[in-house]
Design an enzyme around this catalytic site. Sequence first.
Site, short mmCIF file in Angstrom:
data_model
loop_
_atom_site.label_atom_id
_atom_site.label_comp_id
_atom_site.label_asym_id
_atom_site.label_seq_id
_atom_site.Cartn_x
_atom_site.Cartn_y
_atom_site.Cartn_z
N ARG A 1 -12.86 -12.32 4.42
CA ARG A 1 -12.12 -11.31 5.19
C ARG A 1 -11.51 -11.94 6.45
O ARG A 1 -10.43 -11.60 6.87
CB ARG A 1 -13.03 -10.13 5.58
N TYR B 1 11.34 3.27 6.61
CA TYR B 1 10.55 3.43 5.39
C TYR B 1 9.56 4.60 5.56
O TYR B 1 8.93 4.72 6.61
CB TYR B 1 9.79 2.12 5.12
N ASP C 1 11.27 -5.09 10.23
CA ASP C 1 10.91 -5.01 8.82
C ASP C 1 12.02 -5.69 8.03
O ASP C 1 13.14 -5.18 7.92
CB ASP C 1 10.76 -3.53 8.42
N LYS D 1 7.59 -6.70 -2.56
CA LYS D 1 8.99 -6.66 -2.99
C LYS D 1 9.50 -8.07 -3.30
O LYS D 1 8.94 -8.72 -4.14
CB LYS D 1 9.81 -5.94 -1.93
C1 LIG Z 1 7.59 -1.07 0.28
C2 LIG Z 1 7.96 -1.12 1.69
C3 LIG Z 1 6.99 -1.01 2.70
C4 LIG Z 1 5.53 -0.75 2.39
O1 LIG Z 1 4.91 -1.77 1.69
P1 LIG Z 1 3.76 -1.58 0.57
O2 LIG Z 1 3.57 -2.96 0.07
O3 LIG Z 1 4.24 -0.61 -0.45
O4 LIG Z 1 2.54 -1.08 1.28
C5 LIG Z 1 7.42 -1.11 4.01
N1 LIG Z 1 8.74 -1.27 4.32
C6 LIG Z 1 9.67 -1.38 3.38
C7 LIG Z 1 11.11 -1.57 3.78
C8 LIG Z 1 9.33 -1.32 2.03
O5 LIG Z 1 10.29 -1.38 1.10
#
Ligand SMILES: *Cc1c(COP(=O)(O)O)cnc(C)c1O
Length: 416
Positions: free
Chosen positions: A79, A131, A203, A228
Amino acid sequence: MSETQAENQEFRILSPRSPGAMGWIGKERLLPGAGLGTQCIHGGAAPDPAYGAVAAPIYETSTFALLDIRTSAGFEYTRAGNPTRARLEEAIALLEGGCGAICTSSGMSGVLTVFSLLEHGSHVLCPSDCYGGTYRTLQHARKVHGLDSTLLDMTDLDAVEAAIRPETSMIWAETPSNPLLRLLDLAALGGLARRRGLLLAVDNTFMSPVLQRPLDWGADLVFHSTTKYLNGHSDVVGGAVVAGKGREDLLQRLVTLNMSLGTSQSPHDCALVLRGLKTLHLRMAAHEANARALAEFLDAHPAVARVNYPGLSRHPQHALARRQQKGFGAMLSFELKDGSPAAVERFLRALRWFTLAESLGGVESLANQPASMSHASMTPEMRGKIGITDGLIRLSVGIEDPEDLKEDLKHALEAR
Ligand SMILES: *Cc1c(COP(=O)(O)O)cnc(C)c1O
């Protein structure tokens, strides 16, 4: 087998030396100046000190034997730290040009870790079309952690400046936005954040470091849902937070939070993302070439009212996209002229290569109706205010053959 051979055999297993690193010494110094493709492949990829394994070994262990009382070989408990995760953190930090990174069990646990940097009673600015999960986390943080937030249109820099209060400590930006592909000016936000003594966190999930590097524009932190593009194969949920050069103070606090909140990512998932990273540069190029072709096709199709893709010269922020991005990415959305439920359903049902699914950034193409899927938790008024209509379709363009994808859209648009 002679006795000495048997002894040697045992020696090799129990007391590994450090082979295979011959060519590596010095490479580490070259990496920051290397091309992006070279960085994707060689970042965090020093040969394993145990046996020289070229592929990152998966240290699937919860704990590590100490060498002596109070002396570890560098890791004590997964962890808190794990060699496989350390490699991924190093690789992502290199690609973003940061001083270090943490990898988290999901994108959302990474977002939570970032907001946990802020003290009780402080205030965050966030784009109103951020998001959905980020929005929900901020709602939770207001109630439970006393972190206040203001959601606003961040393309309006005067509005951003006017929303700053004495207790404001962070600007959270997301560009391009989901699902309308609106851009935020990172250089302007970076300048504003510096002037007003705020942290800027970006982000960067939609672009990946191949197409956009927010730290170069003055951000302090970069966030990714590695679920992603960074992983890219739709088989992992994960997140990463990178601290900018010279922000070792932030990195240290993130590392401590990742350990104490328990948000850190499992070694096995880290190894999958590391594997995905090796082809990030190739995938992004293929994704984008396909997206451009489809955006142009949709733009010319009579059943389509409007295409949102920063790569189209008619996109209102095309010039900004050219300036701050190294490409336009592979997310696009478009509005059907006939946005009735029947027409939207007919279109979605007729698709063959595009899978109707949440998420994005994988090698396979996905289609989504934001109003009923990714943005269903928003009130219809809020969706209307932002511009998410019922006839809006979002595409995550994969890396299949572009002719097949085009034919699929054509067939679905003309379905009766
Ligand atoms: C998918 C996504 C998130 C969240 O991520 P997870 O891996 O689903 O927890 C945050 N910001 C953006 C732009 C995303 O596409």
